[in-house]
Design an enzyme around this catalytic site. Structure first.
Site, PDB file in Angstrom:
ATOM      1  N   LYS A  69       0.850  -1.194   0.000  1.00 52.85           N
ATOM      2  CA  LYS A  69       0.000   0.000   0.000  1.00 52.85           C
ATOM      3  C   LYS A  69       0.879   1.235   0.000  1.00 52.85           C
ATOM      4  CE  LYS A  69      -3.935   2.158   0.486  1.00 52.85           C
ATOM      5  NZ  LYS A  69      -3.530   2.946  -0.696  1.00 52.85           N
ATOM      6  N   LYS A  93       4.990   2.398   8.570  1.00 57.72           N
ATOM      7  CA  LYS A  93       3.813   3.205   8.915  1.00 57.72           C
ATOM      8  C   LYS A  93       2.580   2.310   9.114  1.00 57.72           C
ATOM      9  CE  LYS A  93       3.828   6.911   6.271  1.00 57.72           C
ATOM     10  NZ  LYS A  93       3.526   7.880   5.179  1.00 57.72           N
ATOM     11  N   LYS A 105       5.285   1.903  -2.890  1.00 55.82           N
ATOM     12  CA  LYS A 105       5.344   3.303  -3.311  1.00 55.82           C
ATOM     13  C   LYS A 105       5.719   3.348  -4.775  1.00 55.82           C
ATOM     14  CE  LYS A 105       5.306   7.317  -1.162  1.00 55.82           C
ATOM     15  NZ  LYS A 105       4.411   7.467  -0.037  1.00 55.82           N
ATOM     16  N   THR A 189      -4.603  13.245   6.336  1.00 59.02           N
ATOM     17  CA  THR A 189      -3.194  13.357   6.725  1.00 59.02           C
ATOM     18  C   THR A 189      -3.014  14.594   7.599  1.00 59.02           C
ATOM     19  OG1 THR A 189      -2.695  12.445   4.553  1.00 59.02           O
ATOM     20  CG2 THR A 189      -0.823  13.190   5.862  1.00 59.02           C
TER      21      THR A 189
HETATM   22  N1  GLU Z   1       1.112   8.907   0.138  1.00 53.89           N
HETATM   23  C1  GLU Z   1       0.600   8.818   1.466  1.00 53.89           C
HETATM   24  C2  GLU Z   1       1.694   8.411   2.434  1.00 53.89           C
HETATM   25  O1  GLU Z   1       2.851   8.602   2.192  1.00 53.89           O
HETATM   26  C3  GLU Z   1      -0.654   7.969   1.563  1.00 53.89           C
HETATM   27  C4  GLU Z   1      -0.522   6.560   1.122  1.00 53.89           C
HETATM   28  C5  GLU Z   1      -1.849   5.800   1.013  1.00 53.89           C
HETATM   29  O2  GLU Z   1      -2.882   6.365   1.313  1.00 53.89           O
HETATM   30  O3  GLU Z   1      -1.778   4.636   0.626  1.00 53.89           O
HETATM   31  O4  GLU Z   1       1.421   7.968   3.513  1.00 53.89           O
END
Ligand code: GLU
Length: 419
Positions: A69, A93, A105, A189
């Site tokens: 994810k 995370k 990513k 966020t």
């Molecule tokens: N790009 C965001 C992060 O770095 C969100 C990633 C997501 O929602 O999967 O956490």
């Protein structure tokens, strides 16, 4: 801009946490690199009829906790090591916040300002065309990141459904409302960064209503962080941003900004450079401001050794991924400046993504309050667990977060006999 390889950054902290936990070397060796990184070349027909080839990546770090994810970023400085590091941070995370996901990513090397809307659409669809075999709602679930948004997610998901015939909405998150998106995802966020800032200030004995806050970056994360901190009573006195023509600029108002007005101005003009009644200060002055908190919400490496030596704030909360580099971190530690790390502080986005995915796969609806309350609950839970580790091991909040995440990953790796 400081240059420090973000992969080296994450590896150094991972190594330290594995050593503190006394784990077998194989654990670090497994986690220090992604399981795989896919590099792609995307041909895009430009508006002038010529083709341009863009390089892109998808990194899949570790899937022991669930599907990979993480976001996809569009930026000229994207590179293989950056994407690898960002995917490792996603594993950490998701582990820290107890999500059933692993880390992924992606990114494309591109300056979005140089593309027309049609070119941007063809590039987004091209990314999926090259990668659709390697993503899916139970395999790897992308989302927005720097310079990507719900419009891009819609193009990508539409392309994915066309290519696979798999008419599921859950393969991408961060989508628009009306096309599988969730209430609260866009703000999540920033809400999470604000909640963690409020708690950390409380712990330092600072009343948020009397606090002065400086924010670097006014994109989705920075602007929503500002909005929610203002709602909680915080006073945002300085914002640093980037303008294509003016470069990096910083605005300052000792009485604090009206954030709704600032957001409206930014949305209309794409800059805050000409915002009324502000003083312009240098980026050096920004870092040495007499504020309580600095919240970096842009890219990696914005705080290196030089900045770390200047900072007078008592607290840094990482809205961005990897904004404080390894060496700066140790200077800040020596100077008794608390750093709340990215893998905890900015996890609100992926937590809301998880609830978006849950809604998509189970065909249910949640309200904005449902989602944001759940985000807050999960973040506070993680924050308190990590505080316990911090006290137990007498380490920084960053190391405590890593120790907490790595321990959870280690347990599941063992249960699955992967190490
Ligand atoms: N790009 C965001 C992060 O770095 C969100 C990633 C997501 O929602 O999967 O956490």
């Amino acid at each position: 801009m400081n240059s420090f390889n973000p992969l080296e950054n994450v590896q150094k902290i991972l190594k330290k946490s594995c050593e503190i936990l006394n784990l077998d070397e194989s654990v670090y060796d497994l986690l220090k690199e992604p399981e795989r990184t896919i590099e792609i070349n995307i041909p895009v027909k430009m508006d002038n009829g010529k083709f341009r080839i863009f390089k892109g990546f998808r990194s899949q770090h570790c899937d022991v906790m669930g599907p990979y994810k993480g976001g996809i970023r569009f930026h000229p400085t994207v590179n293989g090591d950056e994407v690898k590091a960002l995917s490792a941070w996603m594993s950490l995370k998701c582990s820290a916040t107890h999500l059933p996901f692993g880390g992924g990513k992606g990114g494309i090397i591109v300056d979005v300002n140089e593309l027309s809307d049609n070119e941007l659409e063809r590039l987004s669809r091209g990314y999926v065309k090259e990668l659709y075999k390697y993503i899916g709602d139970r395999y790897d679930i992308p989302a927005p990141d720097v310079n990507t948004n719900e419009k891009i997610m819609a193009w990508m998901l539409d392309e994915y459904i066309k290519l696979t015939g798999n008419n599921t909405l859950a393969t991408f998150t961060g989508k628009a409302l009306g096309f599988g998106g969730s209430y609260g995802r866009k703000e999540a966020t920033g809400v999470g960064v604000a909640v963690i800032t409020r708690e950390s200030l409380k712990k330092l004995g600072i009343n948020i209503r009397e606090s002065k806050i400086a924010i670097q970056g006014f994109g989705n994360v920075g602007s929503n962080t500002a909005k929610h901190l203002e709602r909680m009573g915080g006073n945002i006195v300085s914002i640093s941003e980037y303008d294509k023509e003016k470069g990096v600029y910083t605005i300052y108002n000792e009485d604090g900004f009206d954030i709704a007005d600032l957001i409206e101005h930014f949305e209309k003009n794409n800059t805050l450079f000409d915002y009324k009644d502000v003083k312009h200060i240098s980026i050096d002055q920004f870092y040495s401001l007499d504020v309580d908190v600095i919240i970096p919400c842009a890219l990696e490496n914005s705080i290196g050794e030089e900045e770390a030596n200047k900072i007078r704030a008592k607290l840094i909360v990482e809205g961005a991924n990897g904004p404080v580099n390894y060496y700066a971190d140790s200077i800040l530690k020596d100077r008794n400046i608390i750093v709340i790390p990215d893998i905890l502080a900015n996890s609100g986005g992926v937590i809301a993504s998880y609830f978006e995915w849950v809604q998509n796969i189970s065909a249910i609806d949640m309200t904005e309050d449902d989602v944001l309350n759940k985000v807050e609950y999960k973040m506070l839970f993680a924050y308190n667990e990590i505080l316990k580790i911090q006290q137990e091991y007498d380490v920084t909040m960053r190391l405590a977060s890593y120790i907490y995440s790595v321990l959870r990953l280690y347990k599941i790796l063992k249960l699955r006999s992967r190490i």
